[in-house]
Write a protein that holds these residues in place. Structure first.
Motif, PDB file in Angstrom:
ATOM      1  N   LEU A  23      -2.969  -7.979  -7.183  1.00 51.77           N
ATOM      2  CA  LEU A  23      -1.871  -8.108  -6.228  1.00 51.77           C
ATOM      3  C   LEU A  23      -2.252  -7.603  -4.839  1.00 51.77           C
ATOM      4  O   LEU A  23      -1.814  -8.164  -3.828  1.00 51.77           O
ATOM      5  N   ASP A  24      -3.074  -6.532  -4.785  1.00 54.52           N
ATOM      6  CA  ASP A  24      -3.411  -5.995  -3.461  1.00 54.52           C
ATOM      7  C   ASP A  24      -4.660  -6.643  -2.859  1.00 54.52           C
ATOM      8  O   ASP A  24      -5.109  -6.273  -1.775  1.00 54.52           O
ATOM      9  N   GLY A  25      -5.233  -7.624  -3.589  1.00 57.09           N
ATOM     10  CA  GLY A  25      -6.362  -8.353  -3.037  1.00 57.09           C
ATOM     11  C   GLY A  25      -7.723  -7.760  -3.320  1.00 57.09           C
ATOM     12  O   GLY A  25      -8.744  -8.304  -2.866  1.00 57.09           O
ATOM     13  N   THR A  26      -7.775  -6.650  -4.062  1.00 56.83           N
ATOM     14  CA  THR A  26      -9.076  -6.089  -4.431  1.00 56.83           C
ATOM     15  C   THR A  26      -9.890  -7.121  -5.203  1.00 56.83           C
ATOM     16  O   THR A  26     -11.102  -7.272  -4.991  1.00 56.83           O
ATOM     17  N   TYR A  27      -9.217  -7.842  -6.103  1.00 55.31           N
ATOM     18  CA  TYR A  27      -9.816  -8.987  -6.782  1.00 55.31           C
ATOM     19  C   TYR A  27      -9.153 -10.241  -6.223  1.00 55.31           C
ATOM     20  O   TYR A  27      -8.023 -10.569  -6.594  1.00 55.31           O
ATOM     21  N   PRO A  28      -9.792 -10.947  -5.304  1.00 63.15           N
ATOM     22  CA  PRO A  28      -9.167 -12.119  -4.670  1.00 63.15           C
ATOM     23  C   PRO A  28      -9.166 -13.330  -5.604  1.00 63.15           C
ATOM     24  O   PRO A  28      -9.826 -13.330  -6.658  1.00 63.15           O
ATOM     25  N   ALA A  29      -8.440 -14.356  -5.208  1.00 61.37           N
ATOM     26  CA  ALA A  29      -8.406 -15.599  -5.967  1.00 61.37           C
ATOM     27  C   ALA A  29      -9.823 -16.124  -6.173  1.00 61.37           C
ATOM     28  O   ALA A  29     -10.640 -16.140  -5.249  1.00 61.37           O
ATOM     29  N   GLY A  30     -10.132 -16.501  -7.415  1.00 64.58           N
ATOM     30  CA  GLY A  30     -11.454 -17.014  -7.749  1.00 64.58           C
ATOM     31  C   GLY A  30     -12.434 -15.967  -8.235  1.00 64.58           C
ATOM     32  O   GLY A  30     -13.506 -16.313  -8.745  1.00 64.58           O
ATOM     33  N   ALA A  31     -12.089 -14.685  -8.093  1.00 67.03           N
ATOM     34  CA  ALA A  31     -12.999 -13.621  -8.533  1.00 67.03           C
ATOM     35  C   ALA A  31     -13.127 -13.625 -10.054  1.00 67.03           C
ATOM     36  O   ALA A  31     -12.138 -13.756 -10.772  1.00 67.03           O
ATOM     37  N   GLN A  32     -14.367 -13.473 -10.532  1.00 70.73           N
ATOM     38  CA  GLN A  32     -14.624 -13.420 -11.971  1.00 70.73           C
ATOM     39  C   GLN A  32     -14.413 -11.994 -12.470  1.00 70.73           C
ATOM     40  O   GLN A  32     -14.902 -11.035 -11.867  1.00 70.73           O
ATOM     41  N   LEU A  33     -13.672 -11.852 -13.570  1.00 69.48           N
ATOM     42  CA  LEU A  33     -13.398 -10.541 -14.151  1.00 69.48           C
ATOM     43  C   LEU A  33     -14.188 -10.429 -15.452  1.00 69.48           C
ATOM     44  O   LEU A  33     -13.736 -10.859 -16.516  1.00 69.48           O
TER      45      LEU A  33
END
Length: 229
Positions: A23-33
């Motif tokens: 939600l805060d953008g630390t992991y942006p859209a498209g980031a692999q988890l």
């Protein structure tokens, strides 16, 4: 502690931290988890991480992609329409069921949440603001005896939060205008509920949700046009 309870508590803690990071953008859209990397970060086995990722998938924040695993979901105009149309169907129904049963303690909680929202707006604290916004809506519906609908709406509010943060974090100053408008509209909603005016409150709520949806669609479409060469 019961081992099963401990496991569930651990999964819930990881879920909360991952949700907040998305939600805060630390992991942006498209980031692999990657499960192994997250397990190492949290110093746990992959099992609670995997369960947390499955829950995020159910919330629409994560998607499982072949050959990649869990990936942060892209922002989508289709999802905005889906989420907010569902909210417009369910939330007025919950509000109509809740208003006649709201008590003094409920209105005290709504007033306290509204005061917190004013403070978060003044501080431009998007993280806190988003949580208060969801809590305020859920407090309005708290007396509706529709537990399944309440659970669904809680998830929809979490999905909405990601889009709302993107909209309110703009650098042109419109974010603070949107926050201030929401503060005013939430006060009006609480007043209508306090007056017991179910029809007016439900109509106002529908307009409130629709206005946010339209703002988000315009903002996302504008961002997509800017990103297109």
């Amino acid at each position: 502690m019961n081992p099963l309870l401990k496991h569930r508590t651990l999964t819930a803690a990881i879920l909360d931290q991952l949700r907040m990071a998305i939600l805060d953008g630390t992991y942006p859209a498209g980031a692999q988890l990657r499960q192994d990397a997250l397990a190492a970060t949290f110093k746990v086995s992959r099992i609670p991480v995997r369960e947390a990722l499955f829950q995020l998938d159910a919330e629409g924040l994560v998607r499982f992609v072949p050959q990649k695993g869990a990936v942060v979901a892209q922002l989508s105009t289709a999802e905005i329409r889906d989420v907010f149309e569902l909210r417009r169907l369910l939330e007025p129904r919950l509000l109509a069921g809740s208003i006649p049963a709201l008590e003094a303690d409920d209105f005290a909680r709504l007033d306290a949440l509204h005061a917190e929202m004013v403070t978060a707006t003044a501080a431009n604290d998007l993280g806190r603001w988003g949580q208060i916004n969801a809590d305020f809506h859920m407090a309005l519906y708290a007396r509706a005896e529709l537990p399944r609908s309440l659970t669904i709406v809680h998830g929809l509010l979490q999905a909405s939060d990601r889009y709302t943060r993107v909209h309110l974090s703009d650098v042109a100053g419109m974010g603070i205008v949107g926050m201030q408008r929401a503060v005013s509209e939430h006060a009006a909603l609480a007043d209508l509920a306090r007056a017991g005016d179910v029809a007016a409150a439900c109509g106002f709520l529908d307009t409130h949700i629709l206005t946010v949806q339209q703002d988000l669609l315009r903002e996302l479409e504008r961002s997509q046009r800017k990103a297109t060469p």
